[in-house]
Each structure stands twice: as C-alpha cells, then as structure tokens.
Design an enzyme around this catalytic site. Structure first.
Site, PDB file in Angstrom:
ATOM      1  N   PHE A  39      -6.660  -1.229  -6.557  1.00 41.78           N
ATOM      2  CA  PHE A  39      -5.810  -2.358  -6.173  1.00 41.78           C
ATOM      3  C   PHE A  39      -5.054  -2.103  -4.877  1.00 41.78           C
ATOM      4  CE2 PHE A  39      -2.657  -1.086  -9.825  1.00 41.78           C
ATOM      5  CZ  PHE A  39      -2.294   0.053  -9.144  1.00 41.78           C
ATOM      6  N   GLU A  40      -4.441  -3.190  -4.359  1.00 35.56           N
ATOM      7  CA  GLU A  40      -3.844  -3.233  -3.011  1.00 35.56           C
ATOM      8  C   GLU A  40      -4.884  -2.899  -1.940  1.00 35.56           C
ATOM      9  OE1 GLU A  40      -1.261  -4.657  -2.871  1.00 35.56           O
ATOM     10  OE2 GLU A  40       0.186  -4.077  -4.389  1.00 35.56           O
ATOM     11  N   GLY A  41      -6.122  -3.300  -2.180  1.00 35.22           N
ATOM     12  CA  GLY A  41      -7.227  -2.997  -1.277  1.00 35.22           C
ATOM     13  C   GLY A  41      -7.910  -1.717  -1.719  1.00 35.22           C
ATOM     14  N   ARG A  76       0.826  -1.212   0.000  1.00 35.68           N
ATOM     15  CA  ARG A  76       0.000   0.000   0.000  1.00 35.68           C
ATOM     16  C   ARG A  76       0.856   1.257   0.000  1.00 35.68           C
ATOM     17  NH1 ARG A  76      -4.234  -3.009   4.096  1.00 35.68           N
ATOM     18  NH2 ARG A  76      -5.445  -3.966   2.415  1.00 35.68           N
TER      19      ARG A  76
END
Length: 384
Positions: free
Chosen positions: A364-366, A245
């Site tokens: 993306f990445e949460g 993140r």
C-alpha cells in the site's frame, strides 16, 4: 528496548516519552486479543486524539501539534512497535487531513480542521478503486455537478479504504471530467445518505482495523465539500502520498524494531550446546544484520522528513524511504521467525504476526515497484 532517539527539542523528547507511556499502557496489553479476534479497538483512537497524537504534524492554530515531520514520524514508529494496525490507521488519518490543510479555503479549515486534528473525528483516504490501484488516473467513480450550485452526486465504487465504515470523514477522489485533469477531491462525511460499505476484507494482517470497499449510489455532497479546484484532484492526491509514504516507512521501521527486539530477547534466553544462541557467531551475525538494517531504514525516513521540514524537495527520498523501510520490515520479520525456530511459527510469539503485517507494507501507499518507478523517473529528470 527503547530506541535511543536524536530529537531536536526537549519538547520532542517529552512527546516521545508520553507516546511510549500511552503505547505501553493502551496498545501493548490489547493488541494480541484484538488482532486474534479481528475486533475493533473501541475508544482507542479517541484516547490517542485526547493525548494530541493524531494531529502532530499540523499547525497549532487549527488544533494540531505543530511538530516537525521528523518528530511525528518517530511517534508513529513508537506506536507501530506496539501495534502496527493502529499506527497505520494513524498514518492514514494524517494523510486524510492533508488535502483540507494544504488546499482548503480558510473557511473550510476553520469549519472542519480542528475536529480532524484533535482526533474528534477519524479520517480515511479514498483514492483506489477495484480497477485503479497504482494507476490513480484510471479511476472511474464520478462526481456530477448539479445545476444551480446543488452540489455533486457521487456514483461508483472505491476500494481498500483503511477505517472504511468507521471513519468520520473521507478524503474522496472522484472524476468530474474526462482525462487526467478531470479528477477532483472532496471532504466527504462518513455518514452520507447513499454511501455504504462492504464487509471488511479478509486480510493476512492488520486485522483489528477494517479495510473495506465503499459504494456511492448517487450520494449528494454539498458544494463546499469540494477541496481545491475541480480537476486538481490528482495533484492533491500525489502531494499527500509523498507524506503517506513516509508514514508507512516509519510504521515499517517500528514493526521491524519490534521483531528485532523479540529476536534479541529470545536469543539471549535460549541455550543450545551449552551456550546462549546469541553467542553462536552464525546467529549473532544474523542479528547484527537485522539491527543494521533497522538503523538504516530509520535513517532513510528521517533524512526525507528533514528535507520536508526544511521545505526542500523530498518526493524521491520519500519513495526511497518507503521502499527501503518496508523491504527491511519484510526481511527482518522473516529473520526473526527464523531466530525463534519452531516457536516463531506459532502464535505463542508475536513474530509470525509481524511477518504477516510486514507484507502489506510493501504494497500500500504505492507498491515497491511503483517506488522504484518514481525513483528512476526522478533520476532521469535530474539528468535533463
């Protein structure tokens, strides 16, 4: 314009200077062609690896650069300001190296880590599945242990893999038992019999580096490909994602900086009603807000990185950095299109591409909704 960076050492300043030189020579001249044609930049990641830019955050003893995370992220930002897809793939490679570095045995590290950190083999991160994106505990791809220590047979489908089909290895997360404690992590070779990849996804942006699905059809992974213990996979995945993140926050900040720079240059050249458009207060204030937002995004990811470098908890700050930086990138790139007016909506200027590239960074990445969930849970725990 070059960002005036506050770097901790003269070595870090030299590294940033080297990164800018490489990015201006190798990335800037190629980005438009490859993104428009959706073609892979052959040899580029090898060049970055030879320059030592693909293992910066890892120890020198295993072939890494031994740099603080705050320095690695600023290198990533410089790459993203020239070519977002390359910077994102670099971040994903760094993310894919984390499980082995943090949870691997001494023998595993000595065997595989140097080639990974020196960029001789590029990594992908294989966690998501078609039905399990934000909810990683719901994944169903199975790794079944074979009798007599014969390794694991992997069956199932993985999704949204950056560098899918191109990477030399994948950090693979697969189910070895039922329940949330039944997921395990593997270091899977890219060339594995029984592993195939789908066609690249037809994306809004980041076209030059493929994103694909992976299909595991009873593929055999040797016993020593298990990283950590069986059932430790989600712990490994989530520890890596905090780092990932921050990588995306840095990429988003670099993208926003590129959009700001393009908008400022245009506003200083374009005239209307006999004045440069930057001299009109309405537009000048818009540019000021854009600049302040980029500065704030950078400060947020650096704060989280410095906490990480000091060994302090940084999960909530990593989520905040990812949330703030990617929302900033979306806003600043959209405003840059507005500054350029009709030209901003054409492919004659890069800001329309920047806007398309910014959108995925909120996902993306949460997703940013997941980041808000992480932050709110952190606040709730702090009150107990």
């Amino acid at each position: 314009m070059d960002v005036d960076r506050l770097l901790p050492t003269p070595e870090a300043a030299d590294l940033i200077a080297l990164t800018r030189e490489i990015a201006d020579k190798e990335l800037s001249p190629r980005v438009d062609e490859h993104e428009a044609a959706e073609t892979y930049p052959e040899g580029l990641f090898e060049t970055l690896g030879e320059a030592g830019l693909l293992g910066l955050a890892y120890p020198e003893e295993h072939g890494g650069g031994g740099q603080p995370y705050e320095v690695y992220l600023q290198v990533l930002e410089e790459l993203a300001a020239r070519w977002a897809a390359v910077a994102v793939a670099t971040s994903v490679h760094t993310l894919a190296c984390h499980p082995l570095h943090a949870f691997g045995t001494r023998e595993q590290k000595e065997r595989w880590l140097p080639a990974m950190l020196e960029g001789r083999t590029i990594g992908g991160y294989s966690l998501s599945e078609p039905q399990a994106g934000s909810d990683a505990a719901a994944l169903s791809c199975k790794a079944e242990r074979q009798e007599d220590g014969g390794g694991y047979r992997v069956t199932g489908t993985k999704a949204w893999i950056t560098h899918g089909g191109r990477a030399g290895f994948y950090a693979l997360f697969a189910r070895t038992a039922p329940g949330s404690h039944g997921v395990s992590c593997f270091l899977a070779p890219g060339a594995t019999e029984g592993l195939t990849f789908g066609a690249p996804e037809r994306k809004m942006g980041l076209q030059a580096v493929p994103t694909t699905a992976a299909y595991w059809d009873g593929a055999l992974l040797e016993e020593d490909r298990l990283v950590g213990k069986e059932g430790q996979g989600l712990q490994i995945a989530f520890s890596a994602l905090d780092n990932g993140r921050l990588g995306i926050a840095a990429c988003a900040t670099g993208l926003a900086q590129a959009a700001l720079d393009t908008a400022v240059a245009y506003a200083n050249e374009r005239t209307t009603f006999g004045r440069r458009i930057v001299d009109h207060q309405g537009l000048g204030f818009l540019l000021a807000d854009m600049a302040a937002a980029v500065d704030a995004a950078r400060a947020t990811y650096l704060d989280a990185a410095r906490r990480r470098d000091l060994g302090r908890p940084f999960s909530r700050q990593a989520s905040a950095a990812k949330l703030i930086a990617t929302d900033t990138a979306m806003k600043v790139t959209t405003d840059a299109v507005q500054v350029l007016g009709g030209y901003g909506y054409t492919r004659d200027f890069p800001v329309e591409r920047y806007m398309r590239e910014a959108k995925i960074m909120q996902i993306f990445e949460g997703t940013n909704q997941i980041q808000r969930l992480v932050i709110s849970r952190g606040l709730a725990l702090a009150e107990k």
